[in-house]
Design an enzyme around this catalytic site. Structure first.
Site, PDB file in Angstrom:
ATOM      1  N   SER A  34       0.845  -1.195   0.000  1.00 50.76           N
ATOM      2  CA  SER A  34       0.000   0.000   0.000  1.00 50.76           C
ATOM      3  C   SER A  34       0.875   1.238   0.000  1.00 50.76           C
ATOM      4  O   SER A  34       2.016   1.216   0.490  1.00 50.76           O
ATOM      5  CB  SER A  34      -0.900   0.007   1.241  1.00 50.76           C
ATOM      6  OG  SER A  34      -1.608   1.229   1.362  1.00 50.76           O
ATOM      7  N   TYR A  80      -1.738  -0.884  10.352  1.00 50.79           N
ATOM      8  CA  TYR A  80      -1.879  -1.130   8.918  1.00 50.79           C
ATOM      9  C   TYR A  80      -0.654  -0.661   8.131  1.00 50.79           C
ATOM     10  O   TYR A  80      -0.064  -1.425   7.365  1.00 50.79           O
ATOM     11  CB  TYR A  80      -3.138  -0.447   8.381  1.00 50.79           C
ATOM     12  CG  TYR A  80      -3.406  -0.731   6.930  1.00 50.79           C
ATOM     13  CD1 TYR A  80      -4.051  -1.899   6.540  1.00 50.79           C
ATOM     14  CD2 TYR A  80      -3.021   0.164   5.937  1.00 50.79           C
ATOM     15  CE1 TYR A  80      -4.307  -2.182   5.209  1.00 50.79           C
ATOM     16  CE2 TYR A  80      -3.263  -0.104   4.592  1.00 50.79           C
ATOM     17  CZ  TYR A  80      -3.906  -1.269   4.243  1.00 50.79           C
ATOM     18  OH  TYR A  80      -4.145  -1.532   2.912  1.00 50.79           O
TER      19      TYR A  80
END
Length: 268
Positions: free
Chosen positions: A142, A156
């Site tokens: 990401s 995350y």
């Protein structure tokens, strides 16, 4: 599977970027092994792609939050007499509501699905790829992995940063073996991800439409990058600008930048 065709295993293939990558790979003639928790969507996708592209597709449901799932998945593949030529580690989620208020079981599941499972599957499957002299490993990380971590969704970004670094290390280690390794680092992408964690309305309001990308385009960019053996790819010009800023700004300034964005989301 089809004679002479290579087979790609895709985790988290039931929707979003995983399903888009399945379409890209099937369209390029690869046979597939699809896995995710939900068998129904996997079967529907398998029927769609088999009819459209004539490729062979095996569906093997698995919950990668289970610590034993990677080994059992590879065993199920082996029992079917299949060899995995490519691995797409795509499965992931985020259901955090703040580090102190999130169930520790959800944190543990995030670590297993997005960090432990990709490491274990890579270790189980890479030896066969290297021995055959051909392999593809695409780790869906990401943009968050290239930015300072945000408060509230504390794990995350760091998990995705680990995935990027691990991919780079594998890229170096696999040189000369015929195995390509790439970390795909998308920014905001139209998928079910934000619907699942309940942030769709907030993130849609926080960023303009021109900053979003569709999953099909992200998937094409990602697969082209692993075919070209690029260690990392970040789709989208603005996402690359943000990644560069995150790396160049002083730490305190970068933290203020992402902290300001997090507070904006909280106010929406």
């Amino acid at each position: 599977m089809g004679e002479g065709r290579r087979t790609i295993l895709i985790t988290g293939a039931s929707a979003g970027i995983g399903a888009a990558l399945a379409r890209v790979c099937a369209g390029r003639g690869y046979d597939l092994i699809l896995t995710a928790r939900r068998e129904g969507p996997l079967q529907s996708l398998a029927e769609e792609l088999s009819a459209a592209y004539g490729v062979a597709i095996a569906v093997i449901p698995a919950d990668l939050a289970d610590p034993d799932a990677p080994v059992r998945l590879v065993e199920a593949i082996t029992v079917r007499g299949l060899a995995v030529d490519g691995l797409i580690n795509n499965a992931g989620f985020s259901r955090t509501t703040g580090f102190l208020t999130t169930d520790p079981a959800d944190h543990a599941a995030m670590v297993r699905v997005m960090l432990s499972a990709p490491v274990e599957l890579s270790r189980l499957l890479l030896p066969g790829m290297a021995a055959r002299g051909w392999g593809r490993v695409l780790n869906v990380a990401s943009l968050a992995g290239q930015m300072p971590a945000t408060g509230g969704d504390t794990l995350y970004g760091p998990i995705k940063s680990f995935l990027i670094k691990a991919s780079q290390g594998l890229w170096l280690e696999m040189q000369g073996t015929g195995v390509h390794v790439t970390a795909l680092c998308p920014g905001y992408t139209y998928t079910e991800f934000h619907d699942v964690n309940g942030s769709r309305e907030q993130v849609s309001a926080a960023y303009p439409k021109w900053m979003w990308m569709d999953a099909d385009r992200v998937a094409r960019i990602g697969w082209d990058a692993v075919e070209a053996n690029r260690p990392r790819v970040t789709p989208g010009v603005m996402n690359n600008v943000l990644a560069a800023l995150g790396g160049m700004l002083p730490n305190t300034m970068a933290l203020k930048m992402v902290g300001g964005h997090a507070r904006r989301l909280d106010r929406l």
